[in-house]
Design a protein around this motif. Sequence first.
Motif, PDB file in Angstrom:
ATOM      1  N   ALA A   1      59.337   8.044  31.291  1.00  0.00           N
ATOM      2  CA  ALA A   1      57.952   7.632  31.545  1.00  0.00           C
ATOM      3  C   ALA A   1      57.489   6.667  30.456  1.00  0.00           C
ATOM      4  CB  ALA A   1      57.034   8.853  31.598  1.00  0.00           C
ATOM      5  N   LEU A   2      57.890   6.926  29.217  1.00  0.00           N
ATOM      6  CA  LEU A   2      57.465   6.049  28.124  1.00  0.00           C
ATOM      7  C   LEU A   2      58.113   4.663  28.256  1.00  0.00           C
ATOM      8  CD1 LEU A   2      55.814   5.688  25.569  1.00  0.00           C
ATOM      9  CD2 LEU A   2      57.788   6.501  24.258  1.00  0.00           C
ATOM     10  N   ALA A   3      59.399   4.637  28.629  1.00  0.00           N
ATOM     11  CA  ALA A   3      60.062   3.342  28.815  1.00  0.00           C
ATOM     12  C   ALA A   3      59.348   2.546  29.905  1.00  0.00           C
ATOM     13  CB  ALA A   3      61.536   3.563  29.186  1.00  0.00           C
ATOM     14  N   ASP A   4      58.930   3.236  30.944  1.00  0.00           N
ATOM     15  CA  ASP A   4      58.203   2.571  32.028  1.00  0.00           C
ATOM     16  C   ASP A   4      56.856   2.035  31.531  1.00  0.00           C
ATOM     17  OD1 ASP A   4      57.681   1.855  34.769  1.00  0.00           O
ATOM     18  OD2 ASP A   4      56.315   3.577  34.859  1.00  0.00           O
ATOM     19  N   GLU A   5      56.129   2.862  30.790  1.00  0.00           N
ATOM     20  CA  GLU A   5      54.797   2.445  30.316  1.00  0.00           C
ATOM     21  C   GLU A   5      54.903   1.284  29.318  1.00  0.00           C
ATOM     22  OE1 GLU A   5      51.819   3.509  31.318  1.00  0.00           O
ATOM     23  OE2 GLU A   5      52.499   5.136  32.639  1.00  0.00           O
ATOM     24  N   LEU A   6      55.905   1.349  28.436  1.00  0.00           N
ATOM     25  CA  LEU A   6      56.040   0.279  27.437  1.00  0.00           C
ATOM     26  C   LEU A   6      56.457  -1.037  28.095  1.00  0.00           C
ATOM     27  CD1 LEU A   6      57.794   2.103  24.431  1.00  0.00           C
ATOM     28  CD2 LEU A   6      55.431   1.251  24.515  1.00  0.00           C
TER      29      LEU A   6
ATOM     30  N   GLY B   1      51.031  10.960  31.831  1.00  0.00           N
ATOM     31  CA  GLY B   1      49.779  10.798  31.084  1.00  0.00           C
ATOM     32  C   GLY B   1      50.039  10.673  29.596  1.00  0.00           C
ATOM     33  N   ALA B   2      50.921  11.527  29.079  1.00  0.00           N
ATOM     34  CA  ALA B   2      51.230  11.470  27.653  1.00  0.00           C
ATOM     35  C   ALA B   2      51.929  10.160  27.314  1.00  0.00           C
ATOM     36  CB  ALA B   2      52.099  12.667  27.261  1.00  0.00           C
TER      37      ALA B   2
ATOM     38  N   ALA C   1      52.012   4.944  24.739  1.00  0.00           N
ATOM     39  CA  ALA C   1      52.285   3.503  24.860  1.00  0.00           C
ATOM     40  C   ALA C   1      51.058   2.698  24.427  1.00  0.00           C
ATOM     41  CB  ALA C   1      52.681   3.168  26.293  1.00  0.00           C
ATOM     42  N   GLU C   2      49.875   3.147  24.834  1.00  0.00           N
ATOM     43  CA  GLU C   2      48.644   2.449  24.419  1.00  0.00           C
ATOM     44  C   GLU C   2      48.491   2.516  22.901  1.00  0.00           C
ATOM     45  OE1 GLU C   2      46.046   3.802  28.360  1.00  0.00           O
ATOM     46  OE2 GLU C   2      45.930   4.938  26.497  1.00  0.00           O
ATOM     47  N   TRP C   3      48.753   3.685  22.380  1.00  0.00           N
ATOM     48  CA  TRP C   3      48.599   3.917  20.945  1.00  0.00           C
ATOM     49  C   TRP C   3      49.529   2.986  20.161  1.00  0.00           C
ATOM     50  CZ3 TRP C   3      48.650   9.783  19.305  1.00  0.00           C
ATOM     51  CH2 TRP C   3      48.024   9.934  18.046  1.00  0.00           C
ATOM     52  N   MET C   4      50.779   2.883  20.658  1.00  0.00           N
ATOM     53  CA  MET C   4      51.757   2.027  19.978  1.00  0.00           C
ATOM     54  C   MET C   4      51.367   0.550  20.103  1.00  0.00           C
ATOM     55  SD  MET C   4      55.249   3.958  21.237  1.00  0.00           S
ATOM     56  CE  MET C   4      56.401   2.883  20.376  1.00  0.00           C
TER      57      MET C   4
END
Length: 770
Positions: A15-20, A342-343, A348-351
Amino acid sequence: GPTVVIIGAGIVGCALADELTGRGWTDVTVLDRGPLFVTGGSTSHAPGLVFQIHPSRTLSRLARYTAEKYAGLGCFSPVGSLEVATTPARLAELHRRFGFGQSWGVPSSVLDPAACATLYPLLDKSVISGGLYVPSDGLLPAVRAAETQAARATSRGARFLGDRAVTRVLSRAGRVTGVATADEEFRADLVVSCAGFWGPAIAAMTGVPIPLLPMAHQYVRTTPAGASDGLPILCHPDRDLYFRAHGDRLGIGSYRHEPMPVDLADLPGDDHPSKLPFTPDTFRQSWAASAELIPALRGATPEEAFNGVLSFTPDGFPLLGEAASLRGLWVAEAVRAAHSAGAAKAVAEWMADGRPAIDLHECDLNRFDAAQLSPDYVRRRAVRTFVEIHDIVHPADPPPVRNVRVSPFHPRQAELGAVFGEAAGWERPLWYATNPPPESPRPRDEWSSRHWSPIAETEARATRRRVALYDMTPLTRIDVTGPVAFLSGLVAGDVDRPAGTVVHTVMLDPAGGVRGDVTVARLGEDRFRIGGNGPLDVDWLRRHAPPGVSVRDVTGGTCGVGLWGPAARELLAPLTEVDVSAEGFRWFRAREGHVGTVPVVMLRLSGVGELGWEIHTEAQYGLRLWDTLWEAGREHGLIAAGHAAFDSLRLEKGHRAWGRDVTGEDDPYQAGLLPAGDRAPERWLTCLVLADTGDVPLGGEPVYAGGFPVGHVTSAAYGWSVGAPIAYAWLPSALAVPGTQVEIGYFDRLLLATVATEPLFDPRHQRPRR
Ligand code: FAD
């Protein structure tokens, strides 16, 4: 964008790879120790139930986004959820949860047993007294959701590599530079650990504490039991059970067994390290309870069963954020599949933007005190989190580990019959049993009377009439040394004032959100004492401190009292060489001096809106400070007062509490922390006065106007000076007009409330300025 390595291709890493990559950061490499995408982590075995309603607004929002995103990717079945009650207390709890759903935008309804059985025909309706139905809850196929997001990330340039166990995190001068496997190195500007319950292994590689405990949890698939795929997911919290359909079979998850902490070294060495052998003995009770609720199970048997491993944290919340001690190392662990997207979005936004769009303080990796990172504390509290997973938990229920942090006043407080609550590990007096209860206390509902006493009224009134002594030690004290420009750049207010001045202001993040609510006392040209709210304030200051600025958390080595009430000056004057007259020591001023033999810092400010001082000293002098004030206080009617009184007095004065009333996603103007001028924002933090029915909300309850949910309560308390309960709530600006009538949902009741002009007590702040 920067070069990013993600450790772990479970649902969170994917999910993080997708968001980034969706934000244009396409240089992303995801490494997993197992094969892709059935890696052998928790995701490989998660049945994927998504319950969105939670007392925490943040967790609810993480789940909401996850359900919505996965629905859009064809990876979510909104079959709905039903949570059943078998006791009156549980039915009341379902009403409370319905309220949280209203507050956080997750519609639900409380149903009678017949309606529950219509939704879930397998139920024996004679066993239950009702249920909470959430139509938008459902099931996510965890591995497919991981794979789908990985495919999209790959199409944008990310790469996923299986069978690559990261053995080292590389760093130079306190910054990550990459990771290494047994035979390869991967350079990176940022490394994100999405290693799930392997977090402690990553902690051992990096020295960054990742306080989670892997524990096993039982899951069973039955032989055919008359189920079907459209069946809602079902929770039976009174027996710690949940159910989902797998075709005509049922899947049953149980938390009704002794906690089973898992040592990473003992995991099976095969392809399924998170799948441990089933322990049938501990499941027998759960099977009987399941068959009682779902009679069709009497003709079925467990067919496939295992103990699956997942993460538990000391407070049940995920671990998100950048490590304090190793820059560029981010963590997203102890995340439920239900919160995964969601996390990932928030991280991703935070980074990418320097801040998440929603408040994450409950999930922040750096929220813990040092003692709370000890393996002993993590284990004992994580085990309790497991045991309590479906319990009816009151917000003030104390944790299992007590007396972790005690102020030097503790023995005196105990002598006075203090009843202690817990806050961030601190023992904090709630009230003192030796203070007399009022002659005719206001009646009060059972739920809000827990961890509360009518004695709070005595203490609150004594503060307004005479003088009271409060223990302020649990507040965070931070000493900053260096040029004022550092603080000027972090806070909204003007702190470049003469030495001896105190400024109450807010620390703002890059987008103007309220990162902290602080008092800054300038004790010398380059010397500042900051009063804050916890480790996150220390972390924020340290993160921004340039060379030459020192940021020291002096909380543990110091202590503090609040001496507040009309008689505070008469009490204090004979004890100190400092001129405490109205002209000699004005409001929002600070002085160093002595109280008796005790060297002190005195701040003329007040959390309760009365004349008085916050007085700090070193921990070694604490008892002497208390005794000196106590002795001198006899003739002035001094009493010790606790947090229950404080909270009431604070709300009468409209003082906001960071983390409850205001968070990082709020604007300081809307929150009433800075003068709004001619702004016309959408919503305001609003003061409500309730009809005095004996019900006192605690926070999180929905506010309705014209029958529609329009906001939620942040803090509430009975105000004795006002003669009614007070609540603060975020409301749309059209409703935030004095005189507007609203209703607060409290269990199955609606409490009438009126928007009021604030502060309710001493609106011109004359009393503390005397
Ligand atoms: P994981 O899926 O464990 O992924 C972590 C990955 O990191 C793994 O693939 C691992 O191989 C990899 N890794 C670790 N160390 C290294 C290393 N050194 N180098 C390279 N790779 C490494 N959640 C829900 O929301 N709803 C449910 O109903 C639910 N039910 C559950 C039932 C069971 C029986 C279990 C076991 C879990 C359940 N969960 C549920 C929890 C859910 O499975 C997890 O919260 C979620 O899968 C965590 O995802 P993750 O990506 O963080 O962890």
